[in-house]
Design a protein around this motif. Structure first.
Motif, short mmCIF file in Angstrom:
data_model
loop_
_atom_site.label_atom_id
_atom_site.label_comp_id
_atom_site.label_asym_id
_atom_site.label_seq_id
_atom_site.Cartn_x
_atom_site.Cartn_y
_atom_site.Cartn_z
N UNK A 210 -80.76 -39.87 -24.05
CA UNK A 210 -81.49 -39.98 -22.97
C UNK A 210 -82.93 -39.52 -23.42
N UNK A 211 -83.91 -39.89 -22.39
CA UNK A 211 -85.33 -39.47 -22.88
C UNK A 211 -85.50 -37.95 -22.86
N UNK A 212 -85.74 -37.21 -24.15
CA UNK A 212 -85.92 -35.99 -24.27
C UNK A 212 -87.15 -35.34 -23.38
N UNK A 213 -88.09 -36.17 -22.64
CA UNK A 213 -88.97 -35.53 -21.85
C UNK A 213 -88.10 -35.18 -20.47
N UNK A 214 -87.10 -36.08 -20.33
CA UNK A 214 -86.39 -35.88 -19.03
C UNK A 214 -85.35 -34.68 -19.32
N UNK A 277 -63.62 -44.96 -33.82
CA UNK A 277 -62.18 -44.97 -33.12
C UNK A 277 -62.57 -44.66 -31.56
N UNK A 278 -63.25 -43.38 -31.34
CA UNK A 278 -62.98 -43.22 -30.02
C UNK A 278 -64.37 -43.87 -29.06
N UNK A 279 -63.84 -44.44 -28.09
CA UNK A 279 -64.46 -45.04 -27.04
C UNK A 279 -65.52 -43.97 -26.64
N UNK A 280 -66.80 -44.54 -26.59
CA UNK A 280 -67.84 -43.48 -25.95
C UNK A 280 -69.15 -44.38 -25.30
N UNK A 281 -69.87 -43.60 -24.44
CA UNK A 281 -70.93 -44.27 -23.88
C UNK A 281 -72.35 -43.83 -24.93
N UNK A 282 -73.21 -44.81 -25.00
CA UNK A 282 -74.41 -44.77 -25.91
C UNK A 282 -75.40 -43.95 -25.26
N UNK A 283 -75.82 -44.41 -24.32
CA UNK A 283 -77.08 -43.69 -23.46
C UNK A 283 -77.48 -43.92 -22.27
N UNK A 284 -78.47 -43.23 -21.47
CA UNK A 284 -78.59 -43.43 -20.24
C UNK A 284 -80.21 -43.70 -20.26
N UNK A 285 -80.54 -44.81 -19.63
CA UNK A 285 -81.99 -44.96 -19.46
C UNK A 285 -82.45 -45.46 -18.18
N UNK A 286 -83.55 -45.98 -17.80
CA UNK A 286 -83.90 -46.55 -16.54
C UNK A 286 -85.38 -46.89 -16.67
N UNK A 349 -87.25 -52.69 0.05
CA UNK A 349 -87.70 -51.21 0.03
C UNK A 349 -88.47 -51.19 -1.14
N UNK A 350 -89.41 -50.45 -1.40
CA UNK A 350 -90.37 -50.16 -2.51
C UNK A 350 -89.91 -48.80 -3.09
N UNK A 351 -90.69 -48.53 -4.38
CA UNK A 351 -90.62 -47.23 -5.11
C UNK A 351 -88.96 -46.84 -5.31
N UNK A 352 -88.53 -47.66 -6.02
CA UNK A 352 -87.35 -47.47 -6.33
C UNK A 352 -86.95 -47.56 -7.97
N UNK A 353 -85.90 -46.84 -8.26
CA UNK A 353 -86.00 -46.83 -10.01
C UNK A 353 -84.43 -47.42 -10.38
N UNK A 354 -84.24 -47.76 -11.38
CA UNK A 354 -83.16 -48.17 -11.85
C UNK A 354 -82.49 -46.96 -12.97
N UNK A 355 -80.91 -46.61 -12.76
CA UNK A 355 -80.32 -45.76 -13.84
C UNK A 355 -79.34 -46.77 -14.39
N UNK A 356 -79.44 -46.78 -15.79
CA UNK A 356 -78.49 -47.50 -16.34
C UNK A 356 -77.77 -46.68 -17.37
N UNK A 357 -76.30 -46.85 -17.58
CA UNK A 357 -75.51 -46.34 -18.51
C UNK A 357 -75.08 -47.39 -19.44
#
Ligand code: ASP
Length: 417
Positions: A210-214, A277-286, A349-357
């Motif tokens: 994830x963005x280290x600033x956040x 071997x282990x399933x895992x997620x990689x990151x979260x961005x947006x 609707x304006x001023x929205x954001x996406x969050x993606x895993x």
């Protein structure tokens, strides 16, 4: 053999270049170096490329540019002195003269890498291969890939320093890639030489989950696939550009993004396939600044979708059923008449954001339920959720005000054990 690319920050001054030299010397397999132009030494510093563009713009407008050029010359002189090399006065004079005589922006900008490459070649005592001779463009500025790969293979067989970012056409005119394009030069060299790895040295440890600033202290991802990297960058993360990855991805060469300041750190490895071997997620961005449109018309969903696709909108995402079309657009994104005329009702609707895993293993991890639960627990109500049955990402659209809290909530749910 390994092809190494060094970004502007690891080449910003003499001390950093010395470190880069030690890094190269640690591994005899590191035989090709693709440098950027010197970047910022600290946050308020200037990048050489920006200064050169500014010199050219001033010269083209008939304004004096000597004071700007002095800043360029001073940087290179300082670097040369710190490396114990003579001042690169011939090169600097050639650049100044070119600017005075009306050089275009591509030529001017490319001189940052050219000067840096020449200095590095003398410092390392490696051959200098001018990118103008091997990175070949047509007159319209399109890369001639096959010819370029052939030339790189021949000219870099014994290693060397190849300045990034630019090449030339048959008439000798210089063309550059998009900003940050030294990454592309490095990837082309790695692909041409069928390198064991393309090492990309930066001022960060690698790709973060994830963005280290956040998310302060966000972890650096150890390895991921090219598809995950593509998903992360398409969905908002500031990682290496798609264009840069294409040549090495196509050649099946792993990319290793590594911190120049920490030679022992493994950085992030990017492979064609996930080997763990282990399933895992990689990151979260947006991404922020989105608009969501909801259009309704009985049995017109498909017609509206076609009109939306034809209109060339800045489309982030499209969802559709028989009577409804939902469009997530980058920016304010007004709709054209051809589309609104079809709809009985159109709301936005304006001023929205996406969050993606992002992660290849999302389908195996019960990720949608955990993703939604994490947002709900943080008091965030998604306006839409996209859970594709295939693909490497799932995305929620949320109010922009909830963006950072959403990133942190999802990070905590998936990345903190
Ligand atoms: N020096 C160029 C830029 O600043 C290219 C690069 O750094 O990759 O965009």
């Amino acid at each position: 053999m390994r092809v190494c690319k060094a970004g502007g920050a690891p080449l910003a001054d003499g001390a950093s270049i010395r470190k880069m030299g030690q890094l190269l010397a640690r591994e005899p397999e590191r035989r090709v170096l693709v440098p950027s132009a010197p970047g910022k030494r600290e946050a308020r510093d200037e990048k050489i490329t920006d200064l050169l563009y500014a010199c050219q713009a001033a010269a083209a407008a008939g304004r004096s540019f000597g004071h700007l050029f002095d800043r360029v010359a001073e940087r290179y002189r300082e670097i040369a002195a710190a490396l114990g090399l003579p001042a690169p006065d011939d090169g600097l004079r050639a650049v100044y003269t070119g600017l005075k005589e009306g050089a275009d922006a591509a030529w001017a900008a490319s001189r940052g890498e050219w000067l840096c490459g020449r200095l590095l070649a003398s410092y390392l005592d490696w051959p200098f291969v001018d990118a103008a001779e091997v990175i070949r463009f047509d007159a319209a500025g399109r890369l001639k890939t096959a010819e370029t790969l052939g030339l790189l293979r021949r000219r870099l067989a014994d290693g060397g320093v190849l300045p990034g970012f630019y090449g030339a056409d048959d008439a000798g005119a210089i063309h550059t890639f998009a900003r940050g394009g030294s990454d592309v030069t490095g990837a082309l060299a790695a692909a041409a030489l069928n390198a064991d790895v393309y090492e990309n040295f930066k001022d960060v440890a690698g790709v973060y989950a994830a963005d280290p600033a956040i998310v302060p202290g966000a972890r650096c991802v150890g390895d991921m696939t090219y598809r995950e990297l593509r998903a992360l960058s398409r969905l908002g993360a500031q990682v290496i550009s798609e264009a840069a990855v294409a040549p090495v991805r196509a050649a099946g060469i792993p990319l290793n993004i590594r911190p120049a300041a920490d030679p022992a750190h493994p950085g992030t490895w990017i492979h064609a396939a996930f080997g763990g071997e282990t399933p895992r997620v990689t990151g979260i961005t947006g991404r922020r600044g989105l608009t969501l449109w909801r259009l309704e018309a009985i049995e017109k969903g498909a017609d509206m979708a076609r009109a939306a696709l034809d209109a060339g909108l800045p489309l982030e995402r499209l969802a559709l059923d028989a009577d409804t079309l939902c469009l997530t657009l980058g920016g304010k994104g007004d709709l054209p008449e051809t589309l609104t005329a079809l709809a009985h009702q159109a709301r936005h609707q304006e001023r929205l954001a996406s969050l993606s895993l992002v992660g290849e293993a999302l389908p195996r991890l019960d990720a949608p339920a955990r993703f939604s639960a994490a947002l709900t627990a943080a008091g965030i109500r998604p306006l839409s959720l996209h859970l594709p049955p295939v693909g490497q990402a799932l995305t929620a659209v949320v109010p922009e005000a909830d963006y950072e809290a959403g990133i942190r909530a999802v990070y905590d749910a998936f990345f903190r054990e």
